[in-house]
Motif scaffolding. Structure first.
Motif, PDB file in Angstrom:
ATOM      1  N   UNK A   1       0.834  -1.201   0.000  1.00  0.00           N
ATOM      2  CA  UNK A   1       0.000   0.000   0.000  1.00  0.00           C
ATOM      3  C   UNK A   1       0.873   1.256   0.000  1.00  0.00           C
ATOM      4  N   UNK A   2       1.923   1.242   0.802  1.00  0.00           N
ATOM      5  CA  UNK A   2       2.850   2.378   0.843  1.00  0.00           C
ATOM      6  C   UNK A   2       3.575   2.536  -0.496  1.00  0.00           C
ATOM      7  N   UNK A   3       3.901   1.425  -1.141  1.00  0.00           N
ATOM      8  CA  UNK A   3       4.541   1.477  -2.452  1.00  0.00           C
ATOM      9  C   UNK A   3       3.625   2.093  -3.499  1.00  0.00           C
ATOM     10  N   UNK A   4       2.361   1.731  -3.463  1.00  0.00           N
ATOM     11  CA  UNK A   4       1.405   2.334  -4.400  1.00  0.00           C
ATOM     12  C   UNK A   4       1.255   3.827  -4.116  1.00  0.00           C
ATOM     13  N   UNK A   5       1.270   4.193  -2.837  1.00  0.00           N
ATOM     14  CA  UNK A   5       1.229   5.615  -2.483  1.00  0.00           C
ATOM     15  C   UNK A   5       2.440   6.350  -3.054  1.00  0.00           C
ATOM     16  N   UNK A   6       3.592   5.687  -3.027  1.00  0.00           N
ATOM     17  CA  UNK A   6       4.791   6.302  -3.607  1.00  0.00           C
ATOM     18  C   UNK A   6       4.603   6.491  -5.114  1.00  0.00           C
ATOM     19  N   UNK A   7       4.047   5.479  -5.788  1.00  0.00           N
ATOM     20  CA  UNK A   7       3.816   5.608  -7.232  1.00  0.00           C
ATOM     21  C   UNK A   7       2.855   6.753  -7.537  1.00  0.00           C
ATOM     22  N   UNK A   8       1.931   7.026  -6.628  1.00  0.00           N
ATOM     23  CA  UNK A   8       1.046   8.186  -6.785  1.00  0.00           C
ATOM     24  C   UNK A   8       1.867   9.473  -6.645  1.00  0.00           C
ATOM     25  N   UNK A   9       2.758   9.505  -5.659  1.00  0.00           N
ATOM     26  CA  UNK A   9       3.541  10.721  -5.400  1.00  0.00           C
ATOM     27  C   UNK A   9       4.459  11.079  -6.564  1.00  0.00           C
ATOM     28  N   UNK A  10       4.881  10.083  -7.342  1.00  0.00           N
ATOM     29  CA  UNK A  10       5.739  10.362  -8.505  1.00  0.00           C
ATOM     30  C   UNK A  10       4.931  10.340  -9.801  1.00  0.00           C
ATOM     31  N   UNK A  11       3.618  10.384  -9.655  1.00  0.00           N
ATOM     32  CA  UNK A  11       2.666  10.532 -10.760  1.00  0.00           C
ATOM     33  C   UNK A  11       2.682   9.388 -11.768  1.00  0.00           C
ATOM     34  N   UNK A  12       2.994   8.186 -11.292  1.00  0.00           N
ATOM     35  CA  UNK A  12       2.852   7.001 -12.145  1.00  0.00           C
ATOM     36  C   UNK A  12       1.425   6.469 -12.026  1.00  0.00           C
ATOM     37  N   UNK A  13       0.855   6.583 -10.834  1.00  0.00           N
ATOM     38  CA  UNK A  13      -0.525   6.150 -10.579  1.00  0.00           C
ATOM     39  C   UNK A  13      -1.347   7.323 -10.061  1.00  0.00           C
ATOM     40  N   UNK A  14      -2.661   7.139 -10.053  1.00  0.00           N
ATOM     41  CA  UNK A  14      -3.573   8.078  -9.405  1.00  0.00           C
ATOM     42  C   UNK A  14      -4.205   7.363  -8.213  1.00  0.00           C
ATOM     43  N   UNK A  15      -4.807   8.116  -7.341  1.00  0.00           N
ATOM     44  CA  UNK A  15      -5.510   7.519  -6.209  1.00  0.00           C
ATOM     45  C   UNK A  15      -6.616   6.585  -6.657  1.00  0.00           C
ATOM     46  N   UNK A  16      -7.275   6.946  -7.738  1.00  0.00           N
ATOM     47  CA  UNK A  16      -8.341   6.096  -8.282  1.00  0.00           C
ATOM     48  C   UNK A  16      -7.784   4.752  -8.742  1.00  0.00           C
ATOM     49  N   UNK A  17      -6.643   4.804  -9.393  1.00  0.00           N
ATOM     50  CA  UNK A  17      -6.015   3.550  -9.853  1.00  0.00           C
ATOM     51  C   UNK A  17      -5.572   2.700  -8.669  1.00  0.00           C
ATOM     52  N   UNK A  18      -5.086   3.332  -7.606  1.00  0.00           N
ATOM     53  CA  UNK A  18      -4.701   2.574  -6.415  1.00  0.00           C
ATOM     54  C   UNK A  18      -5.888   1.771  -5.915  1.00  0.00           C
ATOM     55  N   UNK A  19      -7.040   2.403  -5.829  1.00  0.00           N
ATOM     56  CA  UNK A  19      -8.251   1.711  -5.360  1.00  0.00           C
ATOM     57  C   UNK A  19      -8.589   0.541  -6.280  1.00  0.00           C
ATOM     58  N   UNK A  20      -8.447   0.736  -7.582  1.00  0.00           N
ATOM     59  CA  UNK A  20      -8.724  -0.342  -8.534  1.00  0.00           C
ATOM     60  C   UNK A  20      -7.729  -1.494  -8.369  1.00  0.00           C
ATOM     61  N   UNK A  21      -6.466  -1.163  -8.155  1.00  0.00           N
ATOM     62  CA  UNK A  21      -5.443  -2.190  -7.996  1.00  0.00           C
ATOM     63  C   UNK A  21      -5.633  -3.002  -6.723  1.00  0.00           C
ATOM     64  N   UNK A  22      -6.203  -2.381  -5.696  1.00  0.00           N
ATOM     65  CA  UNK A  22      -6.374  -3.056  -4.403  1.00  0.00           C
ATOM     66  C   UNK A  22      -7.755  -3.659  -4.204  1.00  0.00           C
ATOM     67  N   UNK A  23      -8.590  -3.652  -5.243  1.00  0.00           N
ATOM     68  CA  UNK A  23      -9.922  -4.236  -5.081  1.00  0.00           C
ATOM     69  C   UNK A  23      -9.818  -5.735  -4.860  1.00  0.00           C
ATOM     70  N   UNK A  24     -10.870  -6.314  -4.297  1.00  0.00           N
ATOM     71  CA  UNK A  24     -10.876  -7.753  -4.039  1.00  0.00           C
ATOM     72  C   UNK A  24     -10.560  -8.541  -5.291  1.00  0.00           C
ATOM     73  N   UNK A  25      -9.877  -9.634  -5.108  1.00  0.00           N
ATOM     74  CA  UNK A  25      -9.545 -10.497  -6.220  1.00  0.00           C
ATOM     75  C   UNK A  25     -10.731 -11.320  -6.681  1.00  0.00           C
ATOM     76  N   UNK A  26     -10.633 -11.809  -7.893  1.00  0.00           N
ATOM     77  CA  UNK A  26     -11.629 -12.721  -8.446  1.00  0.00           C
ATOM     78  C   UNK A  26     -11.098 -14.149  -8.296  1.00  0.00           C
TER      79      UNK A  26
END
Length: 96
Positions: free
Chosen positions: A66-91
């Motif tokens: 989760x902290x790594x994804x937050x870092x990717x947001x801080x360097x503008x590789x991801x957005x907060x919306x994408x973080x939520x999508x990446x962390x959604x429950x698995x199928x």
């Protein structure tokens, strides 16, 4: 039917899938996101990428992830919306 004798919430209860395969997690990233990570010269981004490559399964609740994804947001590789999508429950097909 057995459902006639069960509480309605028990019929619909399905355990959340919070551990998925590395491949399933990687497939959640867009091509553009993967390329940004690959060509990054940021050492933190590189460590995050290496950590992902070194694991077989991804725990979507693992705090360093989760902290790594937050870092990717801080360097503008991801957005907060994408973080939520990446962390959604698995199928079921994504299970590790």
């Amino acid at each position: 039917m057995i459902e006639d004798y069960m509480h309605p919430s028990a019929v619909n209860a399905v355990a959340d899938i919070r551990i998925i395969s590395k491949g399933a997690f990687r497939r959640r990233f867009t091509l553009a996101e993967k390329v940004h990570i690959k060509v990054s010269t940021d050492p933190v981004v590189k460590v995050l990428e290496e950590d992902l490559l070194a694991t077989s399964n991804v725990d979507l609740d693992f705090q360093p992830l989760i902290e790594g994804l937050d870092y990717l947001i801080s360097v503008e590789i991801l957005t907060g919306e994408r973080k939520a999508e990446l962390l959604k429950n698995g199928a079921h097909g994504e299970q590790g």
